[in-house]
Design an enzyme around this catalytic site. Sequence first.
Site, mmCIF file in Angstrom:
data_model
loop_
_atom_site.group_PDB
_atom_site.id
_atom_site.type_symbol
_atom_site.label_atom_id
_atom_site.label_comp_id
_atom_site.label_asym_id
_atom_site.label_seq_id
_atom_site.Cartn_x
_atom_site.Cartn_y
_atom_site.Cartn_z
ATOM 1 N N GLY A 11 0.947 -1.103 0.115
ATOM 2 C CA GLY A 11 0.271 0.117 -0.123
ATOM 3 C C GLY A 11 0.608 1.519 0.058
ATOM 4 O O GLY A 11 1.935 1.211 0.478
ATOM 5 N N ARG A 72 1.075 -5.463 -4.949
ATOM 6 C CA ARG A 72 1.114 -6.747 -3.785
ATOM 7 C C ARG A 72 1.034 -7.126 -4.885
ATOM 8 O O ARG A 72 0.232 -8.150 -5.495
ATOM 9 C CB ARG A 72 0.043 -6.694 -3.005
ATOM 10 C CG ARG A 72 -0.468 -5.487 -2.335
ATOM 11 C CD ARG A 72 -1.435 -5.434 -1.344
ATOM 12 N NE ARG A 72 -0.891 -4.818 -0.320
ATOM 13 C CZ ARG A 72 -2.034 -3.406 -0.145
ATOM 14 N NH1 ARG A 72 -3.371 -3.813 -0.599
ATOM 15 N NH2 ARG A 72 -2.218 -2.803 1.231
ATOM 16 N N ASP A 103 5.643 -5.006 6.028
ATOM 17 C CA ASP A 103 6.262 -6.073 5.930
ATOM 18 C C ASP A 103 6.242 -7.799 5.136
ATOM 19 O O ASP A 103 6.989 -7.844 5.249
ATOM 20 C CB ASP A 103 6.219 -6.312 7.936
ATOM 21 C CG ASP A 103 4.032 -6.267 7.546
ATOM 22 O OD1 ASP A 103 3.977 -6.053 6.587
ATOM 23 O OD2 ASP A 103 2.962 -7.451 8.429
ATOM 24 N N THR A 126 4.485 2.894 5.470
ATOM 25 C CA THR A 126 3.595 2.209 5.662
ATOM 26 C C THR A 126 2.496 2.641 6.321
ATOM 27 O O THR A 126 2.742 2.892 7.636
ATOM 28 C CB THR A 126 3.491 0.711 6.385
ATOM 29 O OG1 THR A 126 1.618 0.681 6.473
ATOM 30 C CG2 THR A 126 3.864 0.263 6.906
ATOM 31 N N ASP A 128 0.411 2.401 8.738
ATOM 32 C CA ASP A 128 0.187 1.450 9.561
ATOM 33 C C ASP A 128 0.870 1.336 10.936
ATOM 34 O O ASP A 128 0.237 0.997 12.227
ATOM 35 C CB ASP A 128 -0.420 -0.188 9.594
ATOM 36 C CG ASP A 128 -1.112 -0.903 8.131
ATOM 37 O OD1 ASP A 128 -2.353 0.525 8.007
ATOM 38 O OD2 ASP A 128 -1.627 -1.421 7.423
ATOM 39 N N ASP A 130 3.108 -0.530 12.669
ATOM 40 C CA ASP A 130 2.652 -1.833 12.846
ATOM 41 C C ASP A 130 4.834 -2.266 12.378
ATOM 42 O O ASP A 130 4.349 -3.673 13.199
ATOM 43 C CB ASP A 130 2.180 -2.438 12.630
ATOM 44 C CG ASP A 130 1.785 -2.599 10.805
ATOM 45 O OD1 ASP A 130 2.512 -1.773 9.872
ATOM 46 O OD2 ASP A 130 1.070 -3.149 10.337
ATOM 47 N N ARG A 172 -5.140 -1.948 9.086
ATOM 48 C CA ARG A 172 -5.139 -3.347 8.472
ATOM 49 C C ARG A 172 -5.398 -3.598 9.951
ATOM 50 O O ARG A 172 -6.295 -3.276 11.117
ATOM 51 C CB ARG A 172 -3.967 -3.831 8.441
ATOM 52 C CG ARG A 172 -4.015 -4.944 7.494
ATOM 53 C CD ARG A 172 -3.126 -5.415 7.038
ATOM 54 N NE ARG A 172 -2.824 -5.201 5.781
ATOM 55 C CZ ARG A 172 -3.012 -5.286 4.826
ATOM 56 N NH1 ARG A 172 -3.527 -6.534 4.547
ATOM 57 N NH2 ARG A 172 -2.877 -4.273 3.604
HETATM 58 O O1 F6P Z 1 -1.507 -1.280 4.581
HETATM 59 C C1 F6P Z 1 -2.092 -0.160 4.205
HETATM 60 C C2 F6P Z 1 -3.411 0.173 4.026
HETATM 61 O O2 F6P Z 1 -3.556 0.933 3.782
HETATM 62 C C3 F6P Z 1 -4.250 -1.026 5.701
HETATM 63 O O3 F6P Z 1 -4.510 0.086 6.391
HETATM 64 C C4 F6P Z 1 -5.396 -1.274 5.260
HETATM 65 O O4 F6P Z 1 -6.152 -2.264 5.690
HETATM 66 C C5 F6P Z 1 -4.687 -1.802 3.090
HETATM 67 O O5 F6P Z 1 -3.758 -1.415 3.457
HETATM 68 C C6 F6P Z 1 -6.047 -1.396 2.097
HETATM 69 O O6 F6P Z 1 -5.825 -2.203 1.300
HETATM 70 P P1 F6P Z 1 -5.884 -1.820 -0.177
HETATM 71 O O7 F6P Z 1 -5.704 -0.690 -0.960
HETATM 72 O O8 F6P Z 1 -5.251 -3.164 -1.149
HETATM 73 O O9 F6P Z 1 -7.454 -2.018 0.260
#
Ligand code: F6P
Length: 320
Positions: A11, A72, A103, A126, A128, A130, A172
């Site tokens: 992301g 991804r 990660d 990120t 997050d 985390d 997440r």
């Molecule tokens: O890891 C970053 C993040 O924005 C999370 O907070 C969220 O759950 C996820 O990516 C959303 O992913 P996508 O953009 O693939 O919907």
Amino acid sequence: MQRLGVLTSGGDSSGMNAAIRAVVRKAIYHGREVMGIMRGYNGLIEGDLQPMNLGSVADIIHRGGTILHTARSELFKTPEGRAKAFASMQRFGLQGLIVIGGDGSFRGALQFSQEYNIPVIGIPGTIDNDIFGTDYSIGFDTAVNTVVDAINKIRDTATSHERTFIIEVMGRDSGWIALTAGLAGGAETILIPEKPLSIDELCDKLMRGYKRGKLHSIIIVAEGAASGLEVGRQIKEKTGFDTKVTILGHLQRGGTPTAFDRNLASRLGAAAVDLLLAGESGKMVGVISGRVVATDLQQAVQKNQLIDLDMYTLADILSI
Ligand code: F6P
């Protein structure tokens, strides 16, 4: 090491561009060459790379997203995908790799590095927050400020209409965005996955506030704790309060990076280059207590950055 590659993966997060800029300019400062790899590991697999120069990273320090685009990559999880990625490394003469991501991206980097003996350094990017081995990951501060701005705006209308508002935020499995923005925004209650709270406990707290004359409330729900819509439905059912739900979603991922994220990204991007040039591999650069430190990628992917429960308790005390 004369030529290195840089990619963004997973992301996107605000400040990734500032990190790319720092990598490119610090490497050039040391007389090295940099190739930008498009769309994360997918670009490496497909051989979609472009040479970077000082001008390629001009005017991007203030821009959200990533000029290298991101993905991804499912293919990179397969041995065939990594074999193709290695072939591109050889074809383009890349002797080291800098991976900006979370990660999942680091897991791929570590495996690739071990299988093909390629020097790899990770930069935590990120929203997050985390990642183990750094107090902050790039993009977290910008996301928190975006959420606080949203809380401020929602508070105006919540007060005017005497309503209960649920604001669902990203993260997440992590409650960092919810907790940090919730404390800064003066939220009445914060739901995070690390500290479960039942709907009954939540409603009791709302009712206690109501009896003391509190006519509006703001509840921050981390997406990893519960569905904002479901929490809203249950509160309405149990208390009868006029309840509205706002899901902030992907707007937390964009926007101009804060000064904090730009500086973090600049420091980590430069440090990643220094580590690679010093012959290091399998490390992640991070900031702990204000200082740039390197952590083994192995550790960074095995552990999580723990939530600050003192902060959670404080937010609870102050929101009474
Ligand atoms: O890891 C970053 C993040 O924005 C999370 O907070 C969220 O759950 C996820 O990516 C959303 O992913 P996508 O953009 O693939 O919907």
